[in-house]
Design a protein around this motif. Structure first.
Motif, PDB file in Angstrom:
ATOM      1  N   UNK A 172       0.840  -1.214   0.000  1.00 59.58           N
ATOM      2  CA  UNK A 172       0.000   0.000   0.000  1.00 59.58           C
ATOM      3  C   UNK A 172       0.871   1.258   0.000  1.00 59.58           C
ATOM      4  N   UNK A 173       1.909   1.263  -0.843  1.00 61.80           N
ATOM      5  CA  UNK A 173       2.829   2.397  -0.911  1.00 61.80           C
ATOM      6  C   UNK A 173       2.228   3.488  -1.789  1.00 61.80           C
ATOM      7  N   UNK A 174       2.172   4.692  -1.242  1.00 64.08           N
ATOM      8  CA  UNK A 174       1.681   5.859  -1.976  1.00 64.08           C
ATOM      9  C   UNK A 174       2.679   6.995  -1.790  1.00 64.08           C
ATOM     10  N   UNK A 175       3.114   7.582  -2.898  1.00 65.85           N
ATOM     11  CA  UNK A 175       4.130   8.629  -2.853  1.00 65.85           C
ATOM     12  C   UNK A 175       3.715   9.771  -3.779  1.00 65.85           C
ATOM     13  N   UNK A 176       3.911  10.999  -3.309  1.00 63.75           N
ATOM     14  CA  UNK A 176       3.802  12.170  -4.178  1.00 63.75           C
ATOM     15  C   UNK A 176       4.948  13.112  -3.845  1.00 63.75           C
ATOM     16  N   UNK A 177       5.805  13.323  -4.822  1.00 65.41           N
ATOM     17  CA  UNK A 177       6.950  14.219  -4.686  1.00 65.41           C
ATOM     18  C   UNK A 177       6.804  15.313  -5.734  1.00 65.41           C
ATOM     19  N   UNK A 178       6.812  16.581  -5.293  1.00 61.01           N
ATOM     20  CA  UNK A 178       6.573  17.694  -6.213  1.00 61.01           C
ATOM     21  C   UNK A 178       7.843  18.178  -6.903  1.00 61.01           C
ATOM     22  N   UNK A 184      25.141  14.022  -6.628  1.00 59.58           N
ATOM     23  CA  UNK A 184      26.216  14.173  -5.648  1.00 59.58           C
ATOM     24  C   UNK A 184      25.688  14.812  -4.380  1.00 59.58           C
ATOM     25  N   UNK A 185      26.269  15.953  -4.017  1.00 60.27           N
ATOM     26  CA  UNK A 185      25.800  16.669  -2.825  1.00 60.27           C
ATOM     27  C   UNK A 185      24.653  17.626  -3.131  1.00 60.27           C
ATOM     28  N   UNK A 186      24.336  17.827  -4.394  1.00 60.66           N
ATOM     29  CA  UNK A 186      23.185  18.652  -4.760  1.00 60.66           C
ATOM     30  C   UNK A 186      21.931  17.792  -4.666  1.00 60.66           C
ATOM     31  N   UNK A 187      21.146  18.024  -3.622  1.00 57.38           N
ATOM     32  CA  UNK A 187      19.959  17.216  -3.360  1.00 57.38           C
ATOM     33  C   UNK A 187      18.802  18.150  -3.021  1.00 57.38           C
ATOM     34  N   UNK A 188      17.648  17.857  -3.588  1.00 55.67           N
ATOM     35  CA  UNK A 188      16.448  18.614  -3.239  1.00 55.67           C
ATOM     36  C   UNK A 188      15.244  17.722  -3.436  1.00 55.67           C
ATOM     37  N   UNK A 189      14.413  17.613  -2.415  1.00 55.60           N
ATOM     38  CA  UNK A 189      13.203  16.805  -2.520  1.00 55.60           C
ATOM     39  C   UNK A 189      12.107  17.446  -1.682  1.00 55.60           C
ATOM     40  N   UNK A 190      10.934  17.541  -2.285  1.00 53.76           N
ATOM     41  CA  UNK A 190       9.761  18.066  -1.585  1.00 53.76           C
ATOM     42  C   UNK A 190       8.730  16.953  -1.511  1.00 53.76           C
ATOM     43  N   UNK A 191       8.609  16.351  -0.333  1.00 60.82           N
ATOM     44  CA  UNK A 191       7.733  15.196  -0.139  1.00 60.82           C
ATOM     45  C   UNK A 191       6.358  15.697   0.297  1.00 60.82           C
ATOM     46  N   UNK A 192       5.381  15.498  -0.568  1.00 61.00           N
ATOM     47  CA  UNK A 192       4.012  15.899  -0.250  1.00 61.00           C
ATOM     48  C   UNK A 192       3.219  14.761   0.375  1.00 61.00           C
ATOM     49  N   UNK A 193       3.595  13.523   0.021  1.00 62.89           N
ATOM     50  CA  UNK A 193       2.895  12.365   0.567  1.00 62.89           C
ATOM     51  C   UNK A 193       3.798  11.148   0.500  1.00 62.89           C
ATOM     52  N   UNK A 207       4.483  10.834   5.748  1.00 59.62           N
ATOM     53  CA  UNK A 207       5.808  11.455   5.839  1.00 59.62           C
ATOM     54  C   UNK A 207       5.810  12.618   4.880  1.00 59.62           C
ATOM     55  N   UNK A 208       6.012  13.832   5.398  1.00 56.32           N
ATOM     56  CA  UNK A 208       6.020  15.034   4.577  1.00 56.32           C
ATOM     57  C   UNK A 208       7.190  15.915   4.981  1.00 56.32           C
ATOM     58  N   UNK A 209       7.602  16.779   4.064  1.00 52.42           N
ATOM     59  CA  UNK A 209       8.666  17.718   4.392  1.00 52.42           C
ATOM     60  C   UNK A 209       9.594  17.980   3.224  1.00 52.42           C
ATOM     61  N   UNK A 210      10.567  18.850   3.471  1.00 56.31           N
ATOM     62  CA  UNK A 210      11.552  19.241   2.472  1.00 56.31           C
ATOM     63  C   UNK A 210      12.946  18.883   2.956  1.00 56.31           C
ATOM     64  N   UNK A 211      13.778  18.451   2.022  1.00 47.63           N
ATOM     65  CA  UNK A 211      15.192  18.206   2.292  1.00 47.63           C
ATOM     66  C   UNK A 211      15.977  18.814   1.146  1.00 47.63           C
ATOM     67  N   UNK A 212      17.020  19.570   1.462  1.00 45.41           N
ATOM     68  CA  UNK A 212      17.852  20.160   0.415  1.00 45.41           C
ATOM     69  C   UNK A 212      19.306  20.136   0.849  1.00 45.41           C
ATOM     70  N   UNK A 213      20.170  20.165  -0.147  1.00 44.82           N
ATOM     71  CA  UNK A 213      21.604  20.132   0.132  1.00 44.82           C
ATOM     72  C   UNK A 213      22.351  20.776  -1.023  1.00 44.82           C
ATOM     73  N   UNK A 214      23.461  21.454  -0.688  1.00 49.03           N
ATOM     74  CA  UNK A 214      24.387  21.942  -1.707  1.00 49.03           C
ATOM     75  C   UNK A 214      25.771  21.422  -1.361  1.00 49.03           C
TER      76      UNK A 214
END
Length: 301
Positions: A172-178, A184-193, A207-214
């Motif tokens: 029952x995995x459900x994912x929504x990423x906007x 590498x170290x450049x990471x950005x993810x916006x987890x909506x669901x 699980x919701x939230x934002x993660x970013x990295x430079x």
């Protein structure tokens, strides 16, 4: 049988081939069965493909750049057996306008290792994707997954009672990423669901939230995890150099949690019946701040 097909139609414009370019108006492939055996060194691919429709308005063979406007894949099951993990450098860049998957199963096994991975995708979609294989950089403006399952086994041993990180089986995995970026170290993810149920009985309600990295810092402005019994919230700023052998940066994080006994028992594994009966009904509440690096950490409550 190496390959069999029920039907295969392809429309390609011939003139661009003189310039090492391929323009594909449409590829429609149905009812394919394949088993490569030992044809491909280091791996074997076998399975069935129900339907594949693809359109590509530009494939530059010389520059190794392709734009795929549309890919529809459905009713497909593929197994990949990897015998050789030696990597080969590939420099292609793929622009993916739209990918839609329906009822697709994939399994990967490494006979020389105990790693086994399988997934069933009921429905998934990706929009505005970019895959740069040369620089290992990947991005998408949106990724959706619903009604799917994923299992991971890191050993041949039986799963231990409770949550076992070597044997994860999510359904029952459900994912929504906007938005999604990894390079590498450049990471950005916006987890909506993100929600799922694990074989251990653990339910990830949300699980919701934002993660970013430079190149210098990982930022977690807020990450919120909920189960039916618990809630965990994380805020963090983590310099990459705080993980160095001689760390210089200072990480700062704030964790607030309310953890129910049902989740505690899942992660604790087998416990005496008397202990479970005596365990308090009230949730464990925790607020903790962490500051420092691998050389010295300070915990504040």
């Amino acid at each position: 049988t190496l390959l069999s097909l029920e039907s295969f139609q392809v429309n390609i414009r011939p003139l661009p081939l003189l310039k090492k370019e391929v323009l594909v108006d449409a590829i429609d492939l149905r009812g394919m069965k394949a088993n490569t055996g030992n044809l491909i060194e280091g791996m074997e691919i076998k399975g069935t493909l129900g339907k594949l429709y693809a359109k590509a308005d530009r494939i530059d063979l010389g520059k190794e750049i392709a734009r795929l406007n549309k890919i529809d894949l459905s009713d497909t099951a593929i197994t990949l057996l990897i015998n050789d993990t030696t990597s080969t450098t590939v420099g292609w860049k793929l622009k993916l306008d739209q990918i839609d998957l329906n009822r697709v199963a994939f399994a990967m096994q490494m006979p020389d290792d105990s790693l086994r991975l399988s997934t069933y995708i009921d429905k998934a979609g990706l929009t505005d994707g970019m895959v740069d294989l040369g620089s290992a950089r990947y991005s998408a403006s949106r990724f959706l997954l619903s009604g799917s399952s994923l299992s991971y086994d890191g050993s041949y041993s039986d799963p231990t009672p409770g949550f076992d990180p070597s044997h994860i089986a999510l359904n029952d995995v459900n994912i929504r990423i906007d938005s999604l970026l990894y390079g590498g170290r450049d990471i950005s993810v916006r987890i909506k669901e993100f929600s799922a149920n694990d074989r251990s009985g653990l339910t990830l309600s949300s699980l919701t939230g934002d993660i970013s990295s430079d190149s210098t810092t990982i930022q977690v402005p807020e990450l919120l995890l909920k189960t039916p019994y618990s809630e965990i919230r994380l805020l963090a700023t983590v310099p990459w150099n705080s993980f160095d052998d001689t760390p210089s940066g200072t990480l700062r994080s704030l964790l607030t949690a309310s953890v129910g006994k049902e989740d505690v028992f899942i992660f604790a594994g087998p416990l005496p019946k008397e202990f479970k009966q005596a365990y308090p009904q009230k949730e464990i509440r925790l607020t903790a701040g962490i500051e420092g690096n691998l050389a010295a950490l300070r915990l504040r409550q």
